[in-house]
Write a protein that holds these residues in place. Structure first.
Motif, PDB file in Angstrom:
ATOM      1  N   THR A   6       0.463   0.714  -1.188  1.00  0.00           N
ATOM      2  CA  THR A   6       1.112   0.869   0.108  1.00  0.00           C
ATOM      3  C   THR A   6       2.147  -0.208   0.360  1.00  0.00           C
ATOM      4  O   THR A   6       2.969  -0.069   1.258  1.00  0.00           O
ATOM      5  CB  THR A   6       0.072   0.831   1.230  1.00  0.00           C
ATOM      6  OG1 THR A   6      -0.679  -0.401   1.126  1.00  0.00           O
ATOM      7  CG2 THR A   6      -0.875   2.012   1.104  1.00  0.00           C
ATOM      8  N   CYS A   7       2.106  -1.274  -0.398  1.00  0.00           N
ATOM      9  CA  CYS A   7       3.076  -2.348  -0.236  1.00  0.00           C
ATOM     10  C   CYS A   7       3.140  -3.143  -1.539  1.00  0.00           C
ATOM     11  O   CYS A   7       2.293  -2.988  -2.419  1.00  0.00           O
ATOM     12  CB  CYS A   7       2.725  -3.268   0.939  1.00  0.00           C
ATOM     13  SG  CYS A   7       1.083  -4.010   0.816  1.00  0.00           S
ATOM     14  N   TYR A  58       6.793  -6.112   1.215  1.00  0.00           N
ATOM     15  CA  TYR A  58       7.502  -4.922   1.660  1.00  0.00           C
ATOM     16  C   TYR A  58       6.539  -3.748   1.727  1.00  0.00           C
ATOM     17  O   TYR A  58       5.653  -3.612   0.883  1.00  0.00           O
ATOM     18  CB  TYR A  58       8.624  -4.571   0.684  1.00  0.00           C
ATOM     19  CG  TYR A  58       9.770  -5.546   0.673  1.00  0.00           C
ATOM     20  CD1 TYR A  58      10.893  -5.343   1.473  1.00  0.00           C
ATOM     21  CD2 TYR A  58       9.750  -6.673  -0.151  1.00  0.00           C
ATOM     22  CE1 TYR A  58      11.955  -6.223   1.458  1.00  0.00           C
ATOM     23  CE2 TYR A  58      10.805  -7.561  -0.162  1.00  0.00           C
ATOM     24  CZ  TYR A  58      11.903  -7.338   0.642  1.00  0.00           C
ATOM     25  OH  TYR A  58      12.946  -8.212   0.630  1.00  0.00           O
ATOM     26  N   GLU A  59       6.736  -2.905   2.726  1.00  0.00           N
ATOM     27  CA  GLU A  59       5.969  -1.676   2.808  1.00  0.00           C
ATOM     28  C   GLU A  59       6.590  -0.635   1.886  1.00  0.00           C
ATOM     29  O   GLU A  59       7.813  -0.591   1.715  1.00  0.00           O
ATOM     30  CB  GLU A  59       5.932  -1.151   4.244  1.00  0.00           C
ATOM     31  CG  GLU A  59       4.967   0.011   4.412  1.00  0.00           C
ATOM     32  CD  GLU A  59       5.186   0.764   5.708  1.00  0.00           C
ATOM     33  OE1 GLU A  59       4.212   1.256   6.262  1.00  0.00           O
ATOM     34  OE2 GLU A  59       6.347   0.856   6.152  1.00  0.00           O
ATOM     35  N   TYR A  60       5.771   0.167   1.287  1.00  0.00           N
ATOM     36  CA  TYR A  60       6.261   1.229   0.406  1.00  0.00           C
ATOM     37  C   TYR A  60       5.758   2.573   0.916  1.00  0.00           C
ATOM     38  O   TYR A  60       4.590   2.680   1.316  1.00  0.00           O
ATOM     39  CB  TYR A  60       5.761   0.991  -1.025  1.00  0.00           C
ATOM     40  CG  TYR A  60       6.285   1.988  -2.012  1.00  0.00           C
ATOM     41  CD1 TYR A  60       7.598   1.884  -2.475  1.00  0.00           C
ATOM     42  CD2 TYR A  60       5.493   3.040  -2.458  1.00  0.00           C
ATOM     43  CE1 TYR A  60       8.087   2.809  -3.378  1.00  0.00           C
ATOM     44  CE2 TYR A  60       5.981   3.971  -3.358  1.00  0.00           C
ATOM     45  CZ  TYR A  60       7.287   3.856  -3.818  1.00  0.00           C
ATOM     46  OH  TYR A  60       7.779   4.762  -4.711  1.00  0.00           O
ATOM     47  N   SER A 113       8.804   2.894   2.602  1.00  0.00           N
ATOM     48  CA  SER A 113       9.906   2.651   3.536  1.00  0.00           C
ATOM     49  C   SER A 113      10.752   1.451   3.135  1.00  0.00           C
ATOM     50  O   SER A 113      11.888   1.313   3.592  1.00  0.00           O
ATOM     51  CB  SER A 113       9.341   2.428   4.940  1.00  0.00           C
ATOM     52  OG  SER A 113       8.585   1.228   4.966  1.00  0.00           O
ATOM     53  N   ARG A 157      10.513  -1.630   4.022  1.00  0.00           N
ATOM     54  CA  ARG A 157      10.799  -2.540   5.133  1.00  0.00           C
ATOM     55  C   ARG A 157       9.972  -3.817   4.965  1.00  0.00           C
ATOM     56  O   ARG A 157       8.803  -3.750   4.567  1.00  0.00           O
ATOM     57  CB  ARG A 157      10.449  -1.873   6.461  1.00  0.00           C
ATOM     58  CG  ARG A 157      11.358  -0.715   6.815  1.00  0.00           C
ATOM     59  CD  ARG A 157      11.011  -0.153   8.187  1.00  0.00           C
ATOM     60  NE  ARG A 157       9.660   0.398   8.224  1.00  0.00           N
ATOM     61  CZ  ARG A 157       9.062   0.844   9.328  1.00  0.00           C
ATOM     62  NH1 ARG A 157       9.701   0.777  10.493  1.00  0.00           N
ATOM     63  NH2 ARG A 157       7.844   1.329   9.275  1.00  0.00           N
ATOM     64  N   TYR A 197       7.454  -6.392   5.689  1.00  0.00           N
ATOM     65  CA  TYR A 197       6.276  -6.265   6.546  1.00  0.00           C
ATOM     66  C   TYR A 197       5.724  -7.634   6.937  1.00  0.00           C
ATOM     67  O   TYR A 197       5.432  -7.886   8.100  1.00  0.00           O
ATOM     68  CB  TYR A 197       5.225  -5.432   5.831  1.00  0.00           C
ATOM     69  CG  TYR A 197       4.001  -5.107   6.660  1.00  0.00           C
ATOM     70  CD1 TYR A 197       4.128  -4.552   7.934  1.00  0.00           C
ATOM     71  CD2 TYR A 197       2.723  -5.336   6.160  1.00  0.00           C
ATOM     72  CE1 TYR A 197       3.006  -4.249   8.683  1.00  0.00           C
ATOM     73  CE2 TYR A 197       1.595  -5.035   6.917  1.00  0.00           C
ATOM     74  CZ  TYR A 197       1.738  -4.494   8.180  1.00  0.00           C
ATOM     75  OH  TYR A 197       0.641  -4.199   8.916  1.00  0.00           O
TER      76      TYR A 197
END
Length: 1820
Positions: free
Chosen positions: A198-199, A214-216, A218, A220, A222
């Motif tokens: 998830t990240c 980073y979030e995965y 997206s 972004r 985190y």
């Protein structure tokens, strides 16, 4: 960016509380460093904290908490006063103020950071118009394959890896790339992925770098973790459920940190190790256990709950007897053990901080050949990958239960399965792909690849697939095509690669044996299609490679797949002996220059197939070559050397003459080379800058002083001026910086031309930070370039390049942008004016970090042919493609055009490559040839001298014999033969001196051997009492067990010091000093005696063991040197291949069975090429003859001029002589009009007037005299007009002759007009002398004129002879032209059908290869199935054997249990079957198979016997009965599997038979097609043979004579050259001699073989007898055969002796440690008492406050009751007062909670004290 509290649902929080929270968070981050130091000092003074789980000792006191709630309101005012002051103040109660901090709030799960605020952006000069998107990253072709864990999987189609300052997310299906930039701009250290995908984490590099999560998918940001290390992160890892993150830093701190990453808080932190740490991981079964490994260590960590709080405790792994090793890969086992790799390839099993056992393969082989880089646990199996490119699968249970069986500590196990990826692969890491039903893995290859591996190990297992291939290591050179979007690169990984960067596609790669160091794309002047590149390699070889599109070829024999591009070697030559560093063409493309580190620059002529011209030497290693531009007046070469020298050399002129074989060397020594020796001027520049700076400061100070003087004069008058003068006298200027010149010159990194004779250079080291503008001094042959120093005349400062110099520079095609590659991997772009190579406006620039900042310096960069792309290559294996700011974008799917192949490239023979790095260079080969030639001449001279001496010696012997035959009285004595006795005496003296000299030289050897002889005599003849054995040297001897034990003991002591387990350093130093002065105790003496005794025993055993090992090593080497039975000498194999290739029956072309070789097959295109070549040769020969004729005509003109001058001179001389003495003057030759045909089109005014007069008068032609005058005039005009290379020599000669003639004319006396008197005798004598002189000159001039005429006539005859030869050759060429034209017409008729036949052959060949491949695959599958059948049969045998062993001996129920095991039962099918017919068939087959299997069983099992196997008989072991039932099920499973495997084998056999039949059919068709093609070729050849060819022969050349006459029919004759015929005859004789030699050698070898076989048999018998003798002696002495090696190495029980020594030492250490701990306990008790007093005091204060609060509450209640009695009804004021009281109680309750938390925090070590909550604002 979202704020943390945007989505919180707590309505009670106001906006002010949120802002206060943000302010407090920023205040905490600003003062974090100060807090760390204060906390550290606080821990040092108190040394007492509490853990999170501990409860307060007063937690059960409810009344106390109530008092605390009541008294919390009194702290509000105190907090309000203390918020503006420092957090740590020296007040009597600092702890109370520290406790008043706000409790941190949790970060919202929906909070994200803004990516654009975090990411690093390009730097642009302020106030400039340069856009930020000047360069945009388009694609990355590189991969840092040597970076640890640089391949991570995000999902089944997406991987990510680090590329410099970029994180690349690559889609495996679409090949699309997504980029994330680093936030620091200093690079990325390591990456990691969350277990749930998830990240992912990006741990960066820089000063106190961040970890960004980073979030995965997206992408972004985190969470951001800070202050985890100083410079760079080395590794990160999540725990099993992803709640914690562990990170370890690189140099210099190696900090290990455990993070609560969701809250961005570090939980635990410590120093991991003092050396480099490679890896850190959590134990998957226990989050409180971690492991780190690295350089020479492995460490095991636990999160321990100590009395001081939660801590990380590390235990260093002890290697013990095993050698210390770097540990790259390891794995935590479920039971807490750790399995690690080693550098030599074995696995180490750790338990309790020690090596339990070392695992290897059978026969002592290592598990991997090289380091084990990764160990993983997957589905109950252990997977190891190593640098040898192998993946091996091991049984977990075998490893987990492994235990040592002997003192070696080794256990031999074998892998379950293994996969060899490739021989050139070095695996570094692997990750598993999440594909259901498949077992696919992605592997990182340090040789530049990403592989996809199938580890299912089944019959459908796929072969390893290389998904991507990259450069491995630094990319040394890069070049871009001048026509299209193609790019070529090379590096030290021995590969040349080609890319299409418009379509983002790698096209191909070509491997060599040496690494590439330089590369250039051949310019269009040389290769118009842009299809050639030149590559320089590290062994000095230069290779020219042809790049072409293989789809343009007409024949594709044997090609399975047609690539988009292909590379073919065109030429290879070796001009240098060191790496080639630079390549350059001149501006006309006629000469290629190559530079190298061997300090030479070599020149080659391009038009003559790169024929070497010569080389020049340079004063240093060459690093760059650059040709001058077309704007320069001359074509020159700029040569930049590393050591500070810059040279300018003109390109050598191309000579048209043939190669001069007499020249010994290629060195060019007469070249005018300008040299610039750079001298450091940086200190002078800095001094000038400092002077300017001080000058400006001084001017400002003067202005300030003037203003102050005016003010003081107005205010104080004269006193003010005195005070001002006093201040001026006190000011003193600091000294200017000194001039500094480094001792060793700084390296020149790059440079370029700025104009004729001017250039810019960039330097590294001390001189970095500037670009220097230099100019070459005038050429001076006599100056010493190593002594002189030159300084630049101008410079440009370059910002931020003191430690980051410019490594490479290139310009755009329009030269309005300068691209610079920096040392730290950054790219800098300067905006210039058009054609501003003087860099007058080099101010504004664009700067961005792209490659790795530590090791990614930019090696090369280049722009595309249209200035739309920039390509950079770095030392970090990365290649980046940027689009330069452009409005036009490429269409999607655009591809670069690969050049078409050259005509006839497929038929050209492949040139010989230079594979041997020790091969001679061009210069060395020539020198070797000349040296061999000279040696041959010298040897011939010596042989001649020896022959002469031999003849003289023979003559002397004959004379001596004749002398002996004479009577004695007539014989000469031997002394009579001596011509001089002194000569013989001198020879004897010299001989004696030489003997004495040799004795002196060999004196040492003589003494050495004499001493050796004496020692041998003393040992063997007179044995001494004590013999000494040779002791191994310190370097060769292995350390003994005792020495290792001592080292291990000291190592443990040091580790105990690190972990705090032993006494402190001052105490140890006191003990060490005390040992020197106090006597040894009894226990110490006992320890030393025990150690000495053990040491002697160990040394004795080790000597014997060392001797045995040496003997084993000798035996192993001997067995290794033994060749195999089928061994063949490589020389013989090569000779056989050459004989098979070049020897055979070569028929004539006219023979009916003549087979045309592949390389001799011709077509119309080749004939057209031959025809064109013939025309060009004829044209060149005619042009050459015309030039010769014109030059002879010019010579005639010059001769006529010289004759005219001589005739005029002759006339002058004859004017002084008497007419009787005159000699007839020769006639002057004429130039006829046909000799100057170009004059026909030239006319002047005189010619026109003459023509007009001719028309008007109609007269006859001009007289001969007029013609002579006209021809002379026209010749003069011709000489004036003609100018060229051929006429220069003649005009110079004629002018020199005119000068001579003028000098002769000066000597002629002039007669005056006046009459003279009669001459005197002296005058008469002078006149006679003059007459004699003039007569001589007259005769000399006449002879000179005749000589000129005769010489010219001879030249004319020679030219006429050459003209006749040329006419003959031209006539033959015309005949050959006709023949070629006829052949072309014939070949064009055959071409169409030939192409059809060739295509059919190609298609059938391809079909046959495909069939053969399928057959091979089928055979492989059949072999695998047979192996599986064998394995199943082995399992069945093992099952019976295991059950028999379980039964044991004399078991009563053995027969019954065996019957139960072997009983046949019908089983229900496991798989569902469709249809009854299928079921019947399967049942029939199964019954047949069962019956066949039953027939193979033991005869003891009878079908008639009936017994009940469902009930266990009485007294029978129930366990054995159940075991029999279970094993029966296993047996039935095995039998079913056997049946299935046999079915599959039968099907494969059928498929194999079918394919074999098809292959035979295809092969038959292919043979037929090839025969048809061959027949067609033969027919074409026969038709060609029918064409008539004219060959002129002379009669003596015809040797075919019949009866002494030439036959009338010569059709059956063969035209052959005499040289070829002679060579063939000589070859016949040579082959006969060679055949005789080989037969003789064969007989000798056979005899030798027979003798060796006899000797081998005798030696085998001798060995057998000796073994029997040894066995008998052992039995007689020991009673049985024993192992002598074990007997020799028998020593004491090492474990017991070590334990004894440890016990004694431990008793001593424990006594000292007990004393130390008693002192520490006393100290800690005293500190505990002081802390208890302090806490008691604080509790008393708190109790007083609570009592005061209780009193206030009671007073308030009383007051309210009284007011209630007075006012019975509720008023508005009462309601408001009640609300205020309620609000105050709520605030007090909150304060009570805050105080409770503060008390809990105070009981913990390192607890963070926060201020209480702010009261709500008054709404009044």
């Amino acid at each position: 960016m979202k704020e943390p509290d945007d989505q919180d649902t707590d309505g009670g929080k106001s906006d002010r509380s949120k802002s206060d929270e943000r302010q407090s968070r920023s205040f905490k981050s600003a003062t974090r460093s100060a807090m760390k130091e204060d906390y550290k000092s606080l821990e040092d003074t108190t040394d007492e904290t509490f853990t999170e789980g501990e409860e307060s000792y007063s937690g059960d006191n409810d009344s106390y908490m109530e008092h605390l709630e009541r008294s919390s309101s009194s702290l509000q005012d105190d907090y309000a006063e203390s918020t503006g002051e420092s957090r740590y103040m020296e007040t009597p109660v600092p702890a109370a103020e520290e406790a008043e901090e706000e409790v941190k709030k949790k970060i919202s799960e929906s909070f994200f950071y803004d990516y654009m605020e975090l990411v690093s952006m390009p730097f642009v000069t302020p106030d400039s118009n340069i856009p930020l998107d000047l360069l945009t990253l388009v694609h990355s072709f590189g991969y840092d394959c040597r970076k640890r864990a640089n391949l991570q999987l995000l999902d089944s189609n997406t991987v990510m890896y680090i590329a410099g300052n970029q994180l690349i997310l690559l889609n495996l299906k679409t090949k699309e790339q997504t980029y994330l930039r680093s936030s620091s701009g200093r690079g990325i250290g390591v990456i990691g992925v969350h277990p749930y995908k998830t990240c992912f984490t990006v741990a960066e590099k820089g000063v106190f770098p961040k970890i960004i999560i980073y979030e995965y998918p997206s992408l972004r940001p985190y969470r951001i973790l800070q202050d985890g290390t100083e410079l760079a992160y080395a590794y990160v890892d999540f725990n099993y459920d992803g709640t914690l993150l562990a990170s370890v830093g690189g140099n210099p701190d190696h900090t290990l940190t455990i993070w609560n990453w969701k809250e961005e808080q570090p939980l635990l932190r410590t120093k991991a190790f003092s050396q480099e740490v490679f890896k850190v991981t959590f134990n998957p079964e226990n989050d409180e256990q971690l492991t780190t490994s690295g350089s020479g260590h492995i460490k095991f960590w636990e999160m321990a709950l100590t009395f001081t709080g939660l801590k990380l405790q590390g235990f260093l792994g002890r290697f013990g007897r095993t050698a210390t090793t770097d540990i790259e890969g390891y794995m935590e086992l479920p039971d807490g053990k750790v399995l690690s790799g080693s550098e030599w390839g074995n696995m180490l099993l750790w338990e309790g901080g020690h090596i339990k056992i070392e695992l290897c393969r059978a026969a002592g082989k290592p598990c991997h050949q090289g380091p084990i880089n990764q160990i993983m646990l997957d589905e109950g199996e252990v997977i190891t990958i190593g640098s040898d490119g192998c993946v091996r699968i091991w049984d977990l249970e075998t490893i987990d239960t492994a235990d040592t069986t002997d003192e070696t500590g080794l256990l031999e196990i074998e892998p379950i399965n293994e996969l060899q990826v490739d021989k050139s692969v070095k695996l570094f890491s692997m990750i598993k792909m999440n594909e259901t039903g498949n077992n696919f893995w992605l592997a990182q290859d340090t040789n530049g690849g990403i592989w996809k591996l199938d580890l299912s190990f089944s019959n459908i297992t796929q072969d390893p697939e290389c998904l991507f291939s990259f450069h491995s290591g630094a990319i040394e050179a890069l070049a871009v095509s001048p026509l299209t979007y193609l790019m070529a690169t090379t590096g030290l990984d021995c590969s040349v690669r080609l890319y299409d960067f418009s379509s983002k596609t790698p096209l191909l790669q070509m491997k060599f044996k040496q690494g590439g160091t330089a590369l250039i794309w051949v310019p269009r002047l040389v290769s118009y299609t842009g299809g050639q590149i030149i590559v320089g390699f590290e062994d000095g070889v230069v290779r020219i490679l042809d790049l072409y599109d293989p789809k343009g070829l007409t024949i594709f024999v044997g090609r399975k797949r047609i690539l988009d591009a292909d590379i073919r070697l065109k030429k290879a030559f070796k001009p240098h002996t060191a790496p080639v560093t630079a390549l350059a063409y001149d501006r006309d493309g006629e000469i290629l220059a190559t530079g190298s580190k061997d300090k030479t620059v070599f020149f080659f002529e391009v038009e003559k197939d790169y024929k070497p011209i010569g080389y020049i030497t340079t004063p240093g290693p060459v690093c760059q070559l650059m040709g001058s531009a077309t704007s320069h007046p001359e074509s020159t070469l700029l040569i930049i050397c590393e050591n500070g020298y810059v040279l300018e050399a003109p390109f050598p002129t191309v000579k048209e003459e043939e190669e001069d074989h007499d020249v010994v060397s290629y060195e060019i020594k007469d070249m005018y080379i300008k040299c610039f020796h750079f001298s450091s001027v940086k200190s002078k520049i800095l001094r000038l800058i400092e002077i300017e700076k001080r000058k400006k400061q001084k001017e400002l100070k003067e202005k300030e002083k003037e203003e102050r003087r005016k003010k003081l004069a107005e205010e104080m008058g004269e006193d003010g001026e005195r005070e001002l003068h006093r201040e001026e006298e006190e000011e003193e200027e600091e000294p200017l910086p000194e001039i500094f010149i480094p001792l060793t010159p700084c390296h020149i990194l790059c440079g370029f031309y700025s104009g004729p004779g001017k250039f810019w250079v960039s330097l590294g080291g001390y001189d970095s930070g500037f670009l220097y503008h230099c100019e070459f001094p005038p050429y001076d042959r006599n100056s010493d370039i190593t002594v002189k120093k030159d300084e630049p005349f101008d410079f440009r400062p370059v910002e931020d390049t003191e430690d980051n110099p410019i490594r490479t520079i290139t310009f755009s095609i329009t030269q309005d942008m300068m691209f610079c590659g920096m040392q730290n991997g950054a790219i800098r772009v300067y905006i210039l004016s058009h054609d501003d190579l003087s860099l007058t406006h080099m101010e504004e620039y664009w700067h961005f970090n792209m490659h790795d900042n530590d090791y990614g310096c930019v090696k090369s960069l280049s722009t595309s042919f249209d200035d739309r792309f920039l390509v950079t290559a770095g030392a970090d294996s990365n290649i980046f493609v940027f689009s330069i700011l452009s409005e036009f974008e490429l269409k999607k799917g655009t591809k670069a055009k690969v050049p078409s192949p050259r005509f006839g490239i497929e038929s050209e023979p492949i040139p010989e490559d230079i594979d041997d790095p020790k091969a001679y260079s061009i210069e060395n080969a020539r020198r070797k040839r000349e040296h061999d030639k000279l040696m041959k001449e010298v040897a011939e001279i010596k042989a001649g001298k020896r022959e002469r001496i031999k003849a003289l010696r023979n003559e002397l012997w004959k004379l001596l014999q004749m002398n002996e035959e004479l009577p004695k009285h007539m014989q000469f004595k031997r002394t009579d033969f001596d011509l001089d006795s002194k000569i013989r005496a001198e020879i004897d003296r010299k001989t004696a001196n030489k003997i004495h000299q040799v004795e002196k030289e060999l004196a040492w050897e003589k003494e050495k051997h004499h001493l050796g002889l004496m020692k041998l005599q003393n040992r063997l003849v007179k044995p001494s009492k004590y013999t000494k054995s040779k002791r191994a040297s310190q370097s060769e001897r292995r350390p003994s067990k005792f020495e290792r034990f001592e080292k291990e003991g000291t190592g443990r002591k040091e580790s105990q010091k690190d972990t705090g387990g032993s006494t402190s350093v001052p105490e140890e130093s006191i003990i060490e000093r005390g040992k020197k002065f106090r006597p040894k105790t009894l226990s110490e003496i006992m320890v030393e005696n025990q150690i000495e005794k053990t040491r002697k025993l160990i040394l004795k055993a080790e000597r014997a063991q060392l001797k045995i090992q040496q003997r084993k090593k000798e035996w192993e080497e001997l067995y290794k040197s033994k060749p195999d039975d089928d061994y063949e000498d490589p020389k013989h194999v090569q000779a056989i291949k050459e004989a098979q290739l070049y020897m055979g029956d070569f028929n004539l072309k006219t023979a009916p069975d003549y087979k045309i070789p592949e390389h001799m097959r011709i077509n119309a295109a080749k004939k057209e090429e031959d025809l064109g070549y013939l025309d060009s040769v004829a044209y060149s020969k005619k042009m050459h003859m015309n030039k010769c004729i014109v030059s002879l005509r010019d010579l005639k003109v010059a001769v006529i001029e010289e004759i005219q001058c001589l005739v005029q001179e002759l006339k002058n001389i004859q004017s002084t002589l008497h007419i009787s003495k005159h000699v007839p003057i020769p006639q002057i030759p004429e130039i006829h009009p046909e000799e100057v045909p170009e004059k026909r089109f030239q006319y002047d005014e005189k010619t026109l007037l003459a023509f007009k007069q001719q028309l008007m008068e109609n007269q006859d032609e001009k007289s001969p005299q007029g013609e002579q005058a006209g021809s002379a005039g026209s010749a003069g005009g011709f000489l004036k007009l003609s100018s060229g290379k051929d006429g220069d020599l003649t005009t110079r000669d004629s002018s020199s002759r005119l000068l001579k003639a003028s000098t002769f004319s000066l000597d002629i006396p002039k007669f005056t007009e006046f009459e003279k008197a009669d001459p005197t005798e002296v005058e008469l004598e002078i006149m006679r002398r003059d007459e004699i002189k003039h007569l001589y000159m007259q005769q000399y001039l006449i002879n000179r004129i005749k000589e000129l005429i005769v010489t010219f006539d001879a030249e004319l005859r020679l030219l006429r002879h050459q003209k006749l030869k040329l006419d003959t050759q031209m006539k033959l060429s015309d005949l050959h032209h006709v023949t070629l034209f006829q052949e072309i017409l014939l070949l064009k008729n055959f071409e169409k059908q030939e192409n059809i036949l060739q295509e059919r052959v190609n298609s059938l060949d391809k079909e046959e290869q495909d069939m053969q491949w399928k057959i091979n695959e089928t055979l492989k599958e059949m072999e695998e199935k047979k192996n599986e059948v064998a394995k199943l049969q082995e399992q069945e045998k093992a099952l019976y054997a295991g059950f028999q062993a379980a039964l044991g001996e004399n078991n009563k129920f053995a027969n019954f249990l065996m019957k139960v095991l072997k009983k046949r039962i019908k089983r229900v099918k496991r798989k569902e079957v469709e249809g009854d017919a299928d079921e019947d068939e399967e049942s029939d087959e199964s019954s047949e198979e069962e019956s066949s299997l039953e027939s193979d069983e033991d005869e003891s099992v009878s079908e008639d016997e009936v017994f009940d196997d469902s009930i266990c008989p009485t007294h029978c072991d129930m366990g054995l009965f159940e075991l029999a039932i279970q094993l029966r099920e296993k047996r039935l499973d095995i039998e079913e599997a056997l049946v299935e495997e046999k079915k599959i084998i039968d099907n494969l056999k059928k498929e194999y038979d079918t394919l074999s039949k098809k292959v035979k059919i295809v092969a038959t068709n292919l043979n037929a097609a090839e025969e048809a093609l061959e027949a067609y070729q033969r027919e074409k050849q026969q038709r060609l043979n029918e064409l008539l060819v004219v060959i002129p022969l002379k009669l003596h050349q015809i040797e075919h004579v019949v009866f002494g006459e030439i036959p009338s029919d010569l059709s059956g004759t063969l035209v052959f050259s005499n040289g070829s015929l002679g060579r063939l005859q000589e070859r016949i004789v040579q082959l006969q001699e060679e055949n005789a030699k080989q037969q003789k050698l064969n007989r000798e070898c056979r005899e030798r073989r027979k003798q060796l076989i006899r000797e081998k048999r005798e030696m085998a018998k001798t060995i057998q007898k000796m073994e029997e003798t040894v066995s008998q002696l052992m039995i007689s002495k020991f009673g049985r055969v024993i192992n002598l090696e074990a007997l020799q190495t028998l020593s004491v029980n090492m474990t017991l002796e070590e334990l004894k020594i440890k016990k004694l030492r431990k008793e001593l250490a424990n006594a000292k440690e007990m004393k130390m701990w008693e002192e520490k306990i006393a100290q800690m008790r005293w500190e505990l008492m002081m802390k208890t007093k302090e806490h008691t005091k604080k509790l008393h204060q708190m109790n007083d406050l609570c009592i005061e609060k209780q009193q206030l509450d009671s007073q308030l209640n009383t007051l309210q009751n009284q007011q209630g009695n007075v006012f019975q009804s509720l008023r508005k004021a009462d309601i408001v007062a009640k609300e205020k009281v309620t609000e105050l109680i709520q605030v007090q309750a909150e304060k009570i909670l805050a105080l409770k938390e503060e008390i809990a925090v105070l009981r913990k070590k390192g607890g963070l004290i926060l201020p209480p909550i702010h009261p709500p604002p008054d709404n009044e």
